[in-house]
Design a protein around this motif. Structure first.
Motif, mmCIF file in Angstrom:
data_model
loop_
_atom_site.group_PDB
_atom_site.id
_atom_site.type_symbol
_atom_site.label_atom_id
_atom_site.label_comp_id
_atom_site.label_asym_id
_atom_site.label_seq_id
_atom_site.Cartn_x
_atom_site.Cartn_y
_atom_site.Cartn_z
ATOM 1 N N GLN A 148 63.191 73.003 40.165
ATOM 2 C CA GLN A 148 61.944 73.844 39.935
ATOM 3 C C GLN A 148 60.734 73.101 39.327
ATOM 4 O OE1 GLN A 148 63.240 76.795 36.610
ATOM 5 N NE2 GLN A 148 64.125 77.961 38.273
ATOM 6 N N SER A 149 61.180 71.835 39.169
ATOM 7 C CA SER A 149 59.669 70.915 38.801
ATOM 8 C C SER A 149 58.841 70.177 39.851
ATOM 9 C CB SER A 149 60.225 69.692 37.865
ATOM 10 O OG SER A 149 61.088 69.056 38.772
ATOM 11 N N VAL A 150 59.637 70.630 41.077
ATOM 12 C CA VAL A 150 58.924 70.143 42.250
ATOM 13 C C VAL A 150 57.829 70.986 42.521
ATOM 14 C CG1 VAL A 150 59.108 69.849 44.953
ATOM 15 C CG2 VAL A 150 61.095 69.153 43.491
ATOM 16 N N CYS A 151 56.646 70.418 42.871
ATOM 17 C CA CYS A 151 55.220 71.192 43.103
ATOM 18 C C CYS A 151 55.293 71.489 44.314
ATOM 19 C CB CYS A 151 54.423 70.107 42.996
ATOM 20 S SG CYS A 151 52.503 70.506 43.173
ATOM 21 N N LYS A 152 55.019 72.864 44.350
ATOM 22 C CA LYS A 152 54.966 73.535 45.734
ATOM 23 C C LYS A 152 53.649 73.679 46.232
ATOM 24 C CE LYS A 152 56.883 77.697 45.801
ATOM 25 N NZ LYS A 152 57.268 79.324 45.196
ATOM 26 N N VAL A 153 53.273 73.257 47.512
ATOM 27 C CA VAL A 153 52.029 72.799 48.095
ATOM 28 C C VAL A 153 51.969 73.735 49.242
ATOM 29 C CG1 VAL A 153 50.470 71.296 49.252
ATOM 30 C CG2 VAL A 153 52.205 70.438 47.613
ATOM 31 N N ALA A 154 50.760 74.587 49.222
ATOM 32 C CA ALA A 154 50.370 75.147 50.720
ATOM 33 C C ALA A 154 49.552 74.564 51.367
ATOM 34 C CB ALA A 154 49.858 76.793 50.225
ATOM 35 N N VAL A 155 49.373 74.389 52.615
ATOM 36 C CA VAL A 155 48.820 73.394 53.384
ATOM 37 C C VAL A 155 47.899 74.422 54.537
ATOM 38 C CG1 VAL A 155 48.507 71.549 55.194
ATOM 39 C CG2 VAL A 155 50.278 71.536 53.320
ATOM 40 N N ASP A 198 56.268 64.256 55.917
ATOM 41 C CA ASP A 198 57.095 63.218 55.921
ATOM 42 C C ASP A 198 57.059 62.583 54.371
ATOM 43 O OD1 ASP A 198 57.147 63.066 58.781
ATOM 44 O OD2 ASP A 198 55.670 61.606 59.067
ATOM 45 N N ALA A 199 56.289 62.646 53.706
ATOM 46 C CA ALA A 199 56.283 62.179 52.400
ATOM 47 C C ALA A 199 57.261 63.198 51.572
ATOM 48 C CB ALA A 199 54.851 62.266 51.700
ATOM 49 N N SER A 200 56.829 64.344 51.667
ATOM 50 C CA SER A 200 57.937 65.434 50.820
ATOM 51 C C SER A 200 59.313 65.527 51.288
ATOM 52 C CB SER A 200 57.228 66.915 51.330
ATOM 53 O OG SER A 200 57.514 67.522 52.765
ATOM 54 N N ALA A 201 59.497 64.783 52.641
ATOM 55 C CA ALA A 201 60.941 64.839 52.868
ATOM 56 C C ALA A 201 61.551 63.651 52.268
ATOM 57 C CB ALA A 201 61.017 64.541 54.566
ATOM 58 N N GLN A 202 60.924 62.627 51.534
ATOM 59 C CA GLN A 202 61.468 61.345 51.108
ATOM 60 C C GLN A 202 62.447 61.858 49.774
ATOM 61 O OE1 GLN A 202 61.133 58.431 52.691
ATOM 62 N NE2 GLN A 202 60.267 59.652 54.188
ATOM 63 N N ALA A 203 63.442 61.094 49.628
ATOM 64 C CA ALA A 203 64.275 61.321 48.471
ATOM 65 C C ALA A 203 63.356 61.342 47.012
ATOM 66 C CB ALA A 203 65.479 60.376 48.531
ATOM 67 N N GLY A 204 63.727 62.301 46.265
ATOM 68 C CA GLY A 204 62.900 62.248 45.176
ATOM 69 C C GLY A 204 61.584 62.708 44.953
ATOM 70 N N ALA A 205 60.794 62.942 46.134
ATOM 71 C CA ALA A 205 59.571 63.675 46.330
ATOM 72 C C ALA A 205 59.341 64.646 45.218
ATOM 73 C CB ALA A 205 59.266 63.977 47.754
ATOM 74 N N PRO A 206 58.188 64.428 44.717
ATOM 75 C CA PRO A 206 57.632 65.361 43.634
ATOM 76 C C PRO A 206 57.013 66.538 44.232
ATOM 77 C CG PRO A 206 56.037 63.810 43.581
ATOM 78 C CD PRO A 206 57.082 63.269 44.546
ATOM 79 N N PHE A 207 56.877 66.807 45.351
ATOM 80 C CA PHE A 207 56.286 67.929 46.048
ATOM 81 C C PHE A 207 57.124 68.419 47.285
ATOM 82 C CE2 PHE A 207 53.939 64.649 48.067
ATOM 83 C CZ PHE A 207 53.765 64.929 49.464
ATOM 84 N N SER A 208 56.935 69.861 47.589
ATOM 85 C CA SER A 208 57.254 70.099 48.911
ATOM 86 C C SER A 208 56.425 71.246 49.696
ATOM 87 C CB SER A 208 58.669 71.143 48.624
ATOM 88 O OG SER A 208 58.297 72.313 47.765
ATOM 89 N N VAL A 209 56.152 71.224 50.742
ATOM 90 C CA VAL A 209 55.235 72.136 51.299
ATOM 91 C C VAL A 209 55.893 73.537 51.515
ATOM 92 C CG1 VAL A 209 54.093 72.436 53.496
ATOM 93 C CG2 VAL A 209 54.253 70.026 52.704
ATOM 94 N N CYS A 210 55.322 74.526 50.909
ATOM 95 C CA CYS A 210 56.113 75.965 50.879
ATOM 96 C C CYS A 210 55.539 76.772 51.865
ATOM 97 C CB CYS A 210 55.968 76.464 49.540
ATOM 98 S SG CYS A 210 54.097 76.749 48.991
ATOM 99 N N SER A 211 54.177 76.517 52.488
ATOM 100 C CA SER A 211 53.803 77.295 53.345
ATOM 101 C C SER A 211 52.614 76.497 54.173
ATOM 102 C CB SER A 211 52.988 78.418 52.782
ATOM 103 O OG SER A 211 52.458 79.261 53.796
ATOM 104 N N VAL A 212 52.560 76.902 55.663
ATOM 105 C CA VAL A 212 51.484 76.072 56.393
ATOM 106 C C VAL A 212 50.787 77.521 56.961
ATOM 107 C CG1 VAL A 212 50.956 74.660 58.449
ATOM 108 C CG2 VAL A 212 52.638 73.959 56.983
ATOM 109 N N ILE A 213 49.473 77.417 56.738
ATOM 110 C CA ILE A 213 48.692 78.589 57.200
ATOM 111 C C ILE A 213 47.577 78.193 58.135
ATOM 112 C CG2 ILE A 213 47.362 80.426 56.598
ATOM 113 C CD1 ILE A 213 48.819 80.215 53.890
#
Length: 217
Positions: free
Chosen positions: A3-10, A24-39
């Motif tokens: 739940q600590s992973v930062c959710k990013v909308a792009v 690519d950066a979000s797919a790295q092990a231990g990345a602190p963010f994930s892309v939750c939506s692309v608009i």
């Protein structure tokens, strides 16, 4: 996912090369963010294909279907907020946003601009740098405020201008560095190291210079 992973909308309008750098950066092990939506505001944007290939939810809010910017931005806000992002990132999103939109995401809205801001706000930045006889050019990640390309810078990649450079050759070298500094800034935000304080950027508790952190490439 933690739940600590930062959710990013792009938000995108075109090919989505900076989106790809973030994916690519979000797919790295231990990345602190994930892309939750692309608009995208354009149904033909190739960035939508990039999102699909990465398994990220995407949607289209076509600005041409709205009578004015205000109605478009309200629809955009509704779509963004449906994934409850911690951060909204503009990655080649070619729309001027209303003050209401910018205020709604104040302090958690980032953009990347292909110049060393405050130089060359707006379009055709590479040619303008060449026409001015500049010795260096680059890109700036900045917080978005109501002033177009005027929010406080976070990080700048400084690229030397070479003899014989054209707008295209310069743009290609700058874009390589964009793909480095955008994930860097998003990572800082995700790690809660980065904040906007009034019209300044704070990183690790320290106010940055007016042009942000500079990285010479």
């Amino acid at each position: 996912m933690s739940q600590s992973v930062c959710k990013v909308a792009v938000l995108i309008s075109g090919s989505g090369s900076n989106l790809q750098a973030l994916l690519d950066a979000s797919a790295q092990a231990g990345a602190p963010f994930s892309v939750c939506s692309v608009i995208s505001n354009k149904p033909e944007a190739y960035g939508l294909t990039r999102a699909a290939e990465a398994g990220v939810t995407s949607s289209i809010i076509d600005h041409r279907e709205f009578p004015n910017r205000e109605d478009f931005d309200q629809a955009l806000i509704a779509e963004i907020d449906s994934c409850q992002p911690d951060l909204v990132v503009l990655a080649g999103f070619m729309r001027i946003l209303t003050p209401e939109f910018v205020r709604h995401y104040s302090g958690r809205l980032l953009n990347i601009h292909p110049s060393l801001l405050p130089k060359y706000q707006g379009l055709h930045t590479h040619q303008r740098a060449l026409d001015a006889g500049d010795s260096e050019h680059g890109a700036t990640v900045h917080f978005v405020t109501e002033e177009l390309d005027g929010g406080p810078p976070i990080v700048q990649a400084v690229v030397p201008i070479k003899k014989g450079d054209t707008a295209d050759s310069l743009a290609k070298r700058v874009q390589v560095q964009e793909h480095v500094i955008y994930p860097m800034a998003v990572t800082w935000f995700a790690e809660k190291r980065l904040h906007m304080l009034d019209d300044r950027t704070q990183l690790d508790g320290e106010l940055l210079p007016r042009n942000g952190t500079r990285i010479h490439c």
